[in-house]
Design a protein around this motif. Structure first.
Motif, mmCIF file in Angstrom:
data_model
loop_
_atom_site.group_PDB
_atom_site.id
_atom_site.type_symbol
_atom_site.label_atom_id
_atom_site.label_comp_id
_atom_site.label_asym_id
_atom_site.label_seq_id
_atom_site.Cartn_x
_atom_site.Cartn_y
_atom_site.Cartn_z
ATOM 1 N N ALA A 66 0.860 -1.184 0.000
ATOM 2 C CA ALA A 66 0.000 0.000 0.000
ATOM 3 C C ALA A 66 0.893 1.229 0.000
ATOM 4 O O ALA A 66 2.050 1.179 0.417
ATOM 5 C CB ALA A 66 -0.931 0.019 1.209
ATOM 6 N N ARG A 90 -1.536 2.651 -8.470
ATOM 7 C CA ARG A 90 -2.881 2.424 -9.016
ATOM 8 C C ARG A 90 -2.835 1.533 -10.254
ATOM 9 O O ARG A 90 -3.707 0.687 -10.450
ATOM 10 C CB ARG A 90 -3.541 3.762 -9.331
ATOM 11 N N GLY A 93 -2.711 -1.967 -9.141
ATOM 12 C CA GLY A 93 -3.798 -2.412 -8.282
ATOM 13 C C GLY A 93 -3.515 -2.301 -6.801
ATOM 14 O O GLY A 93 -4.191 -2.942 -5.987
ATOM 15 N N LYS A 94 -2.539 -1.476 -6.427
ATOM 16 C CA LYS A 94 -2.213 -1.288 -5.014
ATOM 17 C C LYS A 94 -3.036 -0.130 -4.435
ATOM 18 O O LYS A 94 -3.204 0.894 -5.105
ATOM 19 C CB LYS A 94 -0.724 -0.969 -4.842
ATOM 20 N N PRO A 95 -3.526 -0.252 -3.210
ATOM 21 C CA PRO A 95 -4.313 0.840 -2.617
ATOM 22 C C PRO A 95 -3.455 2.054 -2.294
ATOM 23 O O PRO A 95 -2.308 1.926 -1.856
ATOM 24 C CB PRO A 95 -4.884 0.221 -1.337
ATOM 25 N N ARG A 121 -6.054 9.453 -8.388
ATOM 26 C CA ARG A 121 -7.341 8.819 -8.070
ATOM 27 C C ARG A 121 -7.201 7.883 -6.861
ATOM 28 O O ARG A 121 -7.286 6.666 -6.977
ATOM 29 C CB ARG A 121 -7.887 8.046 -9.277
ATOM 30 N N THR A 123 -7.405 5.561 -3.544
ATOM 31 C CA THR A 123 -8.357 4.540 -3.106
ATOM 32 C C THR A 123 -9.138 5.016 -1.890
ATOM 33 O O THR A 123 -10.345 4.795 -1.791
ATOM 34 C CB THR A 123 -7.591 3.253 -2.729
ATOM 35 N N ILE A 124 -8.430 5.641 -0.952
ATOM 36 C CA ILE A 124 -9.028 6.160 0.279
ATOM 37 C C ILE A 124 -8.529 7.579 0.492
ATOM 38 O O ILE A 124 -7.338 7.861 0.327
ATOM 39 C CB ILE A 124 -8.646 5.292 1.496
ATOM 40 N N ALA A 165 -13.603 7.268 -4.512
ATOM 41 C CA ALA A 165 -12.786 6.823 -3.384
ATOM 42 C C ALA A 165 -13.657 6.558 -2.158
ATOM 43 O O ALA A 165 -14.778 7.051 -2.050
ATOM 44 C CB ALA A 165 -11.739 7.878 -3.048
ATOM 45 N N ASP A 178 -18.523 5.087 1.328
ATOM 46 C CA ASP A 178 -18.182 4.793 -0.060
ATOM 47 C C ASP A 178 -19.183 5.446 -1.017
ATOM 48 O O ASP A 178 -19.192 5.162 -2.205
ATOM 49 C CB ASP A 178 -18.135 3.284 -0.301
ATOM 50 N N CYS A 210 -5.297 -2.046 4.588
ATOM 51 C CA CYS A 210 -5.592 -2.098 3.154
ATOM 52 C C CYS A 210 -4.716 -3.110 2.429
ATOM 53 O O CYS A 210 -5.146 -3.731 1.448
ATOM 54 C CB CYS A 210 -5.371 -0.726 2.516
ATOM 55 N N HIS A 216 -11.575 -2.389 1.045
ATOM 56 C CA HIS A 216 -10.886 -1.178 1.489
ATOM 57 C C HIS A 216 -11.781 -0.319 2.375
ATOM 58 O O HIS A 216 -11.279 0.454 3.189
ATOM 59 C CB HIS A 216 -10.396 -0.399 0.271
#
Length: 274
Positions: A66, A90, A93-95, A121, A123-124, A165, A178, A210, A216
């Protein structure tokens, strides 16, 4: 509270996986709290790396479980690293956890936050009410990095829907959403606001969860809840005459000793359908 999804989650397995696999958590974070973020990551079971040079940030992101991006102390080379590492993470595919510290305070921070949102962009996104309101496009009256008001929920929902996100607006009661559902997280202690870096450290905890969880949304909730519960335990462990210095030590101890039974769903979390 709707507990169905939480009850289906095997928290013992999550903690065991985290502690046994010791995932690499890549931080591009601020100079004030970098040591605390590294140590809290170690305390929970992750392996921190604090690589912020543009010459290696993107490559390092490819190795990590992550990536945590924190805008606390901004400078141009760090921004380049954040964006390059974020894009790489991203793509793989890693948060990516984005902590937009002071996002609306200056034009420099406003521009940087918007650029990270647009190019990375995340993830969180985890921030206080003012930061979340700014990123959601609302007027925000900045008061340092700790302001909070009743409009945070709507701003968090709007930002989650516009960005895709998971959004966490932190405060006395935290909001995690979410854009489809919302969780309110209570508990904690006011002493968490009396030492530097608990917000930054919370982002590190979220990054740890994560890295080993498919949800997530739940990872964000777990990271935030872990800090609140550890704060409660740290305060209870204080002896007469002990203050914030000992509290800080107790906090790291509490994180390192967390067990599944410490995560009090019913007492701390309220579920809201949107």
């Amino acid at each position: 509270m709707n507990q169905t999804n939480f009850e289906a989650m095997n928290l013992a397995d999550v903690l065991e996986n985290l502690r046994s696999s010791s995932p690499l958590i890549h931080h591009i974070t601020n100079a004030v709290t970098i040591n605390d973020c590294a140590n809290i990551t170690l305390a929970l079971g992750g392996s921190p790396v604090m690589a912020d040079s543009p010459e290696e940030a993107s490559e390092m992101a490819g190795f990590a479980g992550a990536l945590v991006i924190n805008m606390g102390t901004l400078h141009p080379s760090a921004i380049s690293s954040m964006i390059e590492a974020g894009i790489r993470a991203r793509e793989m595919g890693k948060p990516v956890i984005f902590d937009p510290v002071g996002a609306g305070a200056t034009q420099f921070r406003r521009n940087t936050a918007e650029e990270i949102l647009r190019k990375v962009r995340p993830t969180i996104i985890k921030g206080n009410a003012s930061e979340i309101k700014f990123l959601a496009g609302e007027a925000s009256n900045q008061r340092g990095v700790d302001s909070m008001d009743s409009e945070a929920d709507q701003a968090a929902i709007a930002l989650a829907r516009s960005s895709g996100a998971i959004v966490a607006a932190t405060g006395a009661i935290d909001t995690v959403t979410d854009g489809k559902s919302m969780y309110k997280i209570g508990g904690g202690t006011a002493m968490l606001s009396r030492i530097t870096g608990t917000g930054c450290m919370t982002s590190s905890l979220v990054g740890c969860f994560c890295s080993v969880m498919s949800s997530h949304l739940f990872a964000a909730i777990l990271g935030i809840l872990a800090m609140k519960l550890a704060g409660e335990k740290a305060q209870k462990a204080l002896k007469p005459g002990q203050g914030t210095g000992q509290f800080r030590i107790n906090l790291f101890d509490a994180i390192s000793l967390l067990t599944p039974s410490d995560f009090l769903w019913k007492e701390r979390i309220t579920y809201v359908t949107l």
